[in-house]
Design an enzyme around this catalytic site. Structure first.
Site, PDB file in Angstrom:
ATOM      1  N   ASN A 344       0.841  -1.205   0.000  1.00 20.44           N
ATOM      2  CA  ASN A 344       0.000   0.000   0.000  1.00 20.44           C
ATOM      3  C   ASN A 344       0.869   1.246   0.000  1.00 20.44           C
ATOM      4  OD1 ASN A 344      -2.917  -0.977   0.538  1.00 20.44           O
ATOM      5  ND2 ASN A 344      -1.658  -2.161   1.953  1.00 20.44           N
ATOM      6  N   GLU A 463     -12.201  -7.548  -2.201  1.00 20.96           N
ATOM      7  CA  GLU A 463     -11.597  -7.782  -0.874  1.00 20.96           C
ATOM      8  C   GLU A 463     -12.673  -7.852   0.199  1.00 20.96           C
ATOM      9  OE1 GLU A 463      -8.696  -4.767  -0.040  1.00 20.96           O
ATOM     10  OE2 GLU A 463     -10.091  -3.129  -0.322  1.00 20.96           O
TER      11      GLU A 463
END
Ligand code: C2E
Ligand code: CA
Ligand code: CA
Length: 512
Positions: A344, A463
């Site tokens: 990320n 997700e």
């Protein structure tokens, strides 16, 4: 003798030196008297000696008293200097604390008062813009206005560079509180003049009330301070009253913010890895690296708590570098060289560091092939995307690194972002996935995203898949990859190492 004593002036105070001189004078006087009156009888001689010693001793006392008085005056003057801030002549922090304690000892519930902490917004910029001397003039004017508001001068203080404290009485009602705060703002928000130039100031203010928010000086000051910090954090130019729900979090905020640098040095940050799978083949495709703070006293702290703090205090940059380096290092050691590692990226990291150079350096250092690295960016990056960010992303992509658009559907949720950059992957946010079975609009959005993504040649990952029903719906809808607690929670690979891929395949096909 005097020279000797004077030389040791630091060891012997002036009074001791004077006393020694006067004793010596007494002795000399006694000798002179006995020489001058050597013909007199012994009784007269001792009378004269006694009288002269008495006179000299009296003189000594007067001189010593005088010296002591001037010393006390000097000490008092010095005390005033310490008690008063030199620039503004307001009370200092220490004195304010003492005054507050003294005031509280005399107050009971019928003497409510407001304690305010006021911080000038962007004073550093003002300093840079106007210069130190001019900024000092502004501080002086500001202090002058504050002291007009305080009932007595002990109740206005400069407690830091551009931080001030103030106690104002009120009658304990909301109306009176509002009126006093209105007075405050009317006074301090008037234009300031500096070298014929007018300057507008804004302030952030924290407010705490006696007796409602605290009864001891430390508690009251601390509550006002936390309220002030919240006012600053919420965007400046605002007033926050102490709030017993929001401010303990603020306290935590400060504690964690200050502890973060140490934790980084002490190696308290680590990565958990959550597996991702292909819907089509059931094989694992990679892991997403998710940071954790294993705090020495508090145990595991989730990123939702400390990433926003790191973004504020600037430590997001070293933290992100650590994540990138450890994720690449770990992935380079996996036996299965098809597995990717997703990292990320914070928008701040994208804007403030030479991300393309940093990634290239780390890949080289860790010997990881670029095609095995995926970088996840969020929509917020694209609100004010500039050419340099786009070209960095494009450059990374040309190296073979894939770029995923994370949390799609949250925040600014515009399908237009999908066309702003040729992402390799879109990750549909967990909030849509969790309502899939019950909410038709979630399904409609997911179908639209899948359709759009496919037409733009982007893979789609869902997700937050937590149950079988959800998994089945997403597979039928045409999603490419799956991630969620059903398939594997984020874990420490040092504790639970990467399993053999066949085992995972069996597990996912059992699920499918
Ligand atoms: P994210 O990138 O959306 O990461 C997915 C989050 O969803 C993770 O939370 C993960 O544990 C959680 N999750 C995954 N599957 C499920 C599920 O089935 N059910 C539920 N309830 N939750 C699931 P985590 O690890 O707490 O991370 C939260 C966020 O923190 C991440 O959201 C990401 O935005 C940020 N973050 C994590 N690591 C980093 C990092 O290294 N750098 C930066 N800048 N941000 C990070
Ligand atoms: Ca992510
Ligand atoms: Ca996400």
């Amino acid at each position: 003798m005097i020279g000797f004593l004077a030389k040791y002036d630091r060891l012997f105070s002036k009074e001791i030196i004077a006393l020694a001189v006067l004793l010596l004078a007494n002795f000399i006087c006694a000798v002179i008297v006995s020489l001058l009156f050597k013909d007199q009888d012994a009784e007269t001689k001792s009378m004269i000696q006694l009288a002269s010693i008495a006179i000299i001793s009296m003189l000594s006392c007067i001189v010593l008293l005088q010296m002591n008085n001037s010393r006390v005056a000097a000490v008092q003057a010095m005390g005033t200097l310490v008690q008063r801030d030199k620039l503004t002549n307001l009370a200092s922090r220490e004195v304010f604390q003492k005054n507050l304690a003294k005031h509280l000892s005399k107050c009971d519930e019928n003497d409510p008062f407001i304690l305010l902490m006021v911080d000038l917004d962007r004073f550093k910029e003002l300093n840079a813009f106007l210069g130190y001397n001019a900024a000092d003039l502004i501080l002086q004017q500001f202090a002058e206005r504050l002291s007009q508001l305080a009932e007595t001068e002990e109740f206005a203080a400069r407690i830091g560079g551009d931080e001030f404290a103030l106690i104002i009485p009120y009658d304990g009602t909301k109306a009176s509180l509002q009126a006093r705060i209105r007075d405050l703002f009317e006074t301090i928000y008037k234009t300031y003049m500096c070298n014929k130039q007018s300057v507008e100031l804004t302030v952030s203010t924290g407010v705490t009330l006696f007796p409602d928010d605290g009864r001891d000086p430390e508690g009251l000051s601390q509550n006002a301070y936390f309220a002030l910090q919240r006012a600053k954090k919420e965007g400046h130019n605002r007033l926050c009253c102490y709030d017993e729900v929001a401010d303990p979090k603020m306290m935590d905020y400060h504690f964690l913010s200050q502890d973060m640098d140490r934790a980084l040095q002490d190696g308290e940050f680590l990565l958990y890895y959550q597996p991702q799978f292909s819907f089509e083949t059931g094989e694992q495709t990679g892991f997403e690296a998710l940071i954790r703070w294993n705090h020495r006293d508090r145990g595991i702290i989730p990123p939702s708590v400390f990433i926003p703090i790191a973004e504020q205090n600037g430590l997001i940059l070293p933290l992100s570098e650590f994540v990138l380096r450890s994720a690449c290092e770990t992935a380079s050691k996996w036996g299965n060289s098809r597995l990717k590692v997703a990292v990320n990226l914070s928008p701040i990291q994208m804007r403030q560091c030479q991300i393309a150079d940093q990634v290239a350096e780390i890949l080289l250092e860790t010997n990881l092939e670029p095609r095995r690295l995926e970088l996840e960016v969020t929509e917020s990056l694209f609100i004010d995307i500039n050419d340099s960010i786009s070209s960095d992303l494009a450059h990374l992509q040309r190296q073979g690194i894939s770029i995923a658009l994370d949390d799609f559907g949250t925040g600014y949720s515009s399908l237009a972002y999908l066309t702003s950059f040729p992402f390799d992957k879109i990750k549909i946010d967990r909030s849509f996935v969790e309502h899939l079975a019950t909410d038709d609009s979630s399904m409609a959005i997911i179908s639209a995203v899948i359709g759009m993504g496919k037409s733009l040649n982007m893979r789609i990952t869902a997700e937050g898949i937590e149950d079988q029903q959800c998994y089945d719906i997403l597979r039928l809808a045409g999603c490419d990859e799956a991630q969620g607690y059903l398939l594997g929670k984020p874990r420490d690979l040092d504790v639970e190492p990467v399993e053999a891929s066949e085992k995972i395949e069996r597990r996912i096909s059992a699920v499918a």
